[in-house]
Design a protein around this motif. Sequence first.
Motif, PDB file in Angstrom:
ATOM      1  N   PHE A 287      -8.635  11.835 -24.940  1.00 30.99           N
ATOM      2  CA  PHE A 287      -7.726  10.731 -24.667  1.00 30.99           C
ATOM      3  C   PHE A 287      -6.851  10.415 -25.877  1.00 30.99           C
ATOM      4  O   PHE A 287      -5.644  10.145 -25.735  1.00 30.99           O
ATOM      5  CB  PHE A 287      -8.506   9.485 -24.251  1.00 30.99           C
ATOM      6  N   ILE A 288      -7.409  10.461 -27.062  1.00 32.08           N
ATOM      7  CA  ILE A 288      -6.646  10.151 -28.275  1.00 32.08           C
ATOM      8  C   ILE A 288      -5.542  11.181 -28.479  1.00 32.08           C
ATOM      9  O   ILE A 288      -4.404  10.844 -28.819  1.00 32.08           O
ATOM     10  CB  ILE A 288      -7.574  10.070 -29.503  1.00 32.08           C
ATOM     11  N   ASP A 289      -5.871  12.456 -28.271  1.00 32.16           N
ATOM     12  CA  ASP A 289      -4.860  13.520 -28.399  1.00 32.16           C
ATOM     13  C   ASP A 289      -3.707  13.295 -27.430  1.00 32.16           C
ATOM     14  O   ASP A 289      -2.535  13.437 -27.803  1.00 32.16           O
ATOM     15  CB  ASP A 289      -5.484  14.890 -28.104  1.00 32.16           C
ATOM     16  N   VAL A 290      -4.034  12.955 -26.201  1.00 33.69           N
ATOM     17  CA  VAL A 290      -3.002  12.772 -25.186  1.00 33.69           C
ATOM     18  C   VAL A 290      -2.185  11.510 -25.469  1.00 33.69           C
ATOM     19  O   VAL A 290      -0.954  11.495 -25.312  1.00 33.69           O
ATOM     20  CB  VAL A 290      -3.638  12.731 -23.776  1.00 33.69           C
ATOM     21  N   PHE A 291      -2.847  10.447 -25.913  1.00 36.85           N
ATOM     22  CA  PHE A 291      -2.133   9.229 -26.315  1.00 36.85           C
ATOM     23  C   PHE A 291      -1.121   9.555 -27.417  1.00 36.85           C
ATOM     24  O   PHE A 291       0.045   9.123 -27.357  1.00 36.85           O
ATOM     25  CB  PHE A 291      -3.126   8.177 -26.810  1.00 36.85           C
ATOM     26  N   ARG A 292      -1.541  10.310 -28.414  1.00 36.31           N
ATOM     27  CA  ARG A 292      -0.641  10.673 -29.515  1.00 36.31           C
ATOM     28  C   ARG A 292       0.516  11.543 -29.030  1.00 36.31           C
ATOM     29  O   ARG A 292       1.634  11.455 -29.543  1.00 36.31           O
ATOM     30  CB  ARG A 292      -1.435  11.385 -30.612  1.00 36.31           C
ATOM     31  N   TYR A 293       0.239  12.393 -28.041  1.00 37.84           N
ATOM     32  CA  TYR A 293       1.298  13.243 -27.487  1.00 37.84           C
ATOM     33  C   TYR A 293       2.402  12.376 -26.885  1.00 37.84           C
ATOM     34  O   TYR A 293       3.592  12.598 -27.151  1.00 37.84           O
ATOM     35  CB  TYR A 293       0.708  14.176 -26.427  1.00 37.84           C
ATOM     36  N   PHE A 294       2.036  11.381 -26.100  1.00 37.48           N
ATOM     37  CA  PHE A 294       3.043  10.485 -25.513  1.00 37.48           C
ATOM     38  C   PHE A 294       3.742   9.668 -26.598  1.00 37.48           C
ATOM     39  O   PHE A 294       4.957   9.456 -26.543  1.00 37.48           O
ATOM     40  CB  PHE A 294       2.395   9.559 -24.486  1.00 37.48           C
ATOM     41  N   ASP A 295       2.973   9.205 -27.577  1.00 38.73           N
ATOM     42  CA  ASP A 295       3.535   8.409 -28.668  1.00 38.73           C
ATOM     43  C   ASP A 295       4.570   9.213 -29.458  1.00 38.73           C
ATOM     44  O   ASP A 295       5.664   8.733 -29.753  1.00 38.73           O
ATOM     45  CB  ASP A 295       2.402   7.935 -29.583  1.00 38.73           C
ATOM     46  N   GLN A 296       4.232  10.465 -29.767  1.00 38.33           N
ATOM     47  CA  GLN A 296       5.158  11.326 -30.518  1.00 38.33           C
ATOM     48  C   GLN A 296       6.369  11.725 -29.690  1.00 38.33           C
ATOM     49  O   GLN A 296       7.412  12.089 -30.237  1.00 38.33           O
ATOM     50  CB  GLN A 296       4.411  12.571 -31.008  1.00 38.33           C
ATOM     51  N   ALA A 297       6.248  11.631 -28.357  1.00 35.45           N
ATOM     52  CA  ALA A 297       7.370  11.943 -27.478  1.00 35.45           C
ATOM     53  C   ALA A 297       8.344  10.771 -27.361  1.00 35.45           C
ATOM     54  O   ALA A 297       9.360  10.875 -26.677  1.00 35.45           O
ATOM     55  CB  ALA A 297       6.868  12.333 -26.098  1.00 35.45           C
ATOM     56  N   GLY A 298       8.022   9.645 -28.016  1.00 32.07           N
ATOM     57  CA  GLY A 298       8.945   8.518 -28.047  1.00 32.07           C
ATOM     58  C   GLY A 298       8.552   7.324 -27.211  1.00 32.07           C
ATOM     59  O   GLY A 298       9.303   6.349 -27.140  1.00 32.07           O
ATOM     60  N   GLN A 299       7.378   7.369 -26.566  1.00 30.43           N
ATOM     61  CA  GLN A 299       6.958   6.222 -25.779  1.00 30.43           C
ATOM     62  C   GLN A 299       6.344   5.151 -26.681  1.00 30.43           C
ATOM     63  O   GLN A 299       5.803   5.458 -27.743  1.00 30.43           O
ATOM     64  CB  GLN A 299       5.940   6.648 -24.713  1.00 30.43           C
TER      65      GLN A 299
END
Length: 413
Positions: A287-299
């Motif tokens: 979950f943390i990896d996926v959260f960071r993926y969205f965060d780094q994508a600009g969300q």
Amino acid sequence: MSPADSDIAHHTALDQRMVKAVRGIKLLSLASWPASLQAPFLDSVARGQPRLPQVDYPRLDFGDARRELADIIRAADPAHPLGAYLRESAHCWDIAAQLLEALGTTAVTTHSIALFGQPEEALPGNGPTTREAARHFIAIANELDRELLAPEEQIPVSATALQLQLQADLDAFFDGRVITVELDPGLVAKAAAGATRIRLRHGAAFSDYDRRQLLQHEALVHSLTALNGREQTRLPSLSLASPRVTETQEGLATFAEQITGSIDIERMKRISLRIEAVAMALEGADFIDVFRYFDQAGQSAEESFSSAQRVFRGVPVGGGAAFSKDTVYLRGLIGVHTFFRRSLQQDRLRLCRRLFAGKMTLADVQAFEPLFEAAVLAPPRWLPRWVSRANGLAGMLAFSLFANRIRLDSIPA
């Protein structure tokens, strides 16, 4: 009573039994997380020590419902269009029940893929995979200059303001209060739609595009098909959001955004990011990896949490598991777009209108054609304006058919 009437009466009775049997199988609401999990997780991220959320799921037993569904499958005639529909629908409801009984375990992934597919699945027409298409839209969105956005597109709209605007839009469409727009502080997603109610997350910020997307996608497809399905006295299950119709429903709703000019490239990017995130989770991302993926994508942090929880609904958060519903959007969009163009080619645009008569698949609306002609099934009471204006719809589809014949790589730059 003629044999044909007897067959219809038999399957109508089975449909009524199915509607009653699946009443408690509320897939998305039972698998979703409580909004209270967001703040503690975001606090842990802010401290630099992110901790995986701890999700408690209810223990559920749908044994009685599943036995009733099995009886319906046995009693339905696979050679009759209503019987085939009932057998397929009951089977999917059974898988959904098994998924809910397995909440919190990796078995949810297996059931989810059986219902919604997975990122590596090919798009209709043996095209690229869903994941490859998602990466295409992400790349295009990342290349576009955000300065192209008009100033009004960058001004956030409060949930309260959007509630008033969207309510006015709907009241004007229905010429009265048919669907109510409400604020819900407990909603994890930014919006959710039922037949007569659309909920917006209290405190969320929306864009100008969000208003049009919610009107066309949530209200005038998801809510409208539920309302029209309630008009089907012979087949009341057409008002239900069966997992079996999810791909067509989301494809139709996204197509509605596209054909009305209500979709923007950032929306396509959000849909595509979710598909890539499902693939990442299946490959082992937690979950943390996926959260960071969205965060780094600009969300934003809040939106990143909401997006990540969609991927981990019902499954362990440690990686290797996912809830794959978000993979249906692009497949559904391509499928519906192709269906509309083919209907124009075959002079059968009536099928496109009948697709709004309830919640059904693309195959259903074709199999049900004799039932519509015989007035066993009712035409849709309400239609979005872009569907009811057949000439305008035909014009857009005709241009799309012609434009697809032009190869861009053969035109000088």
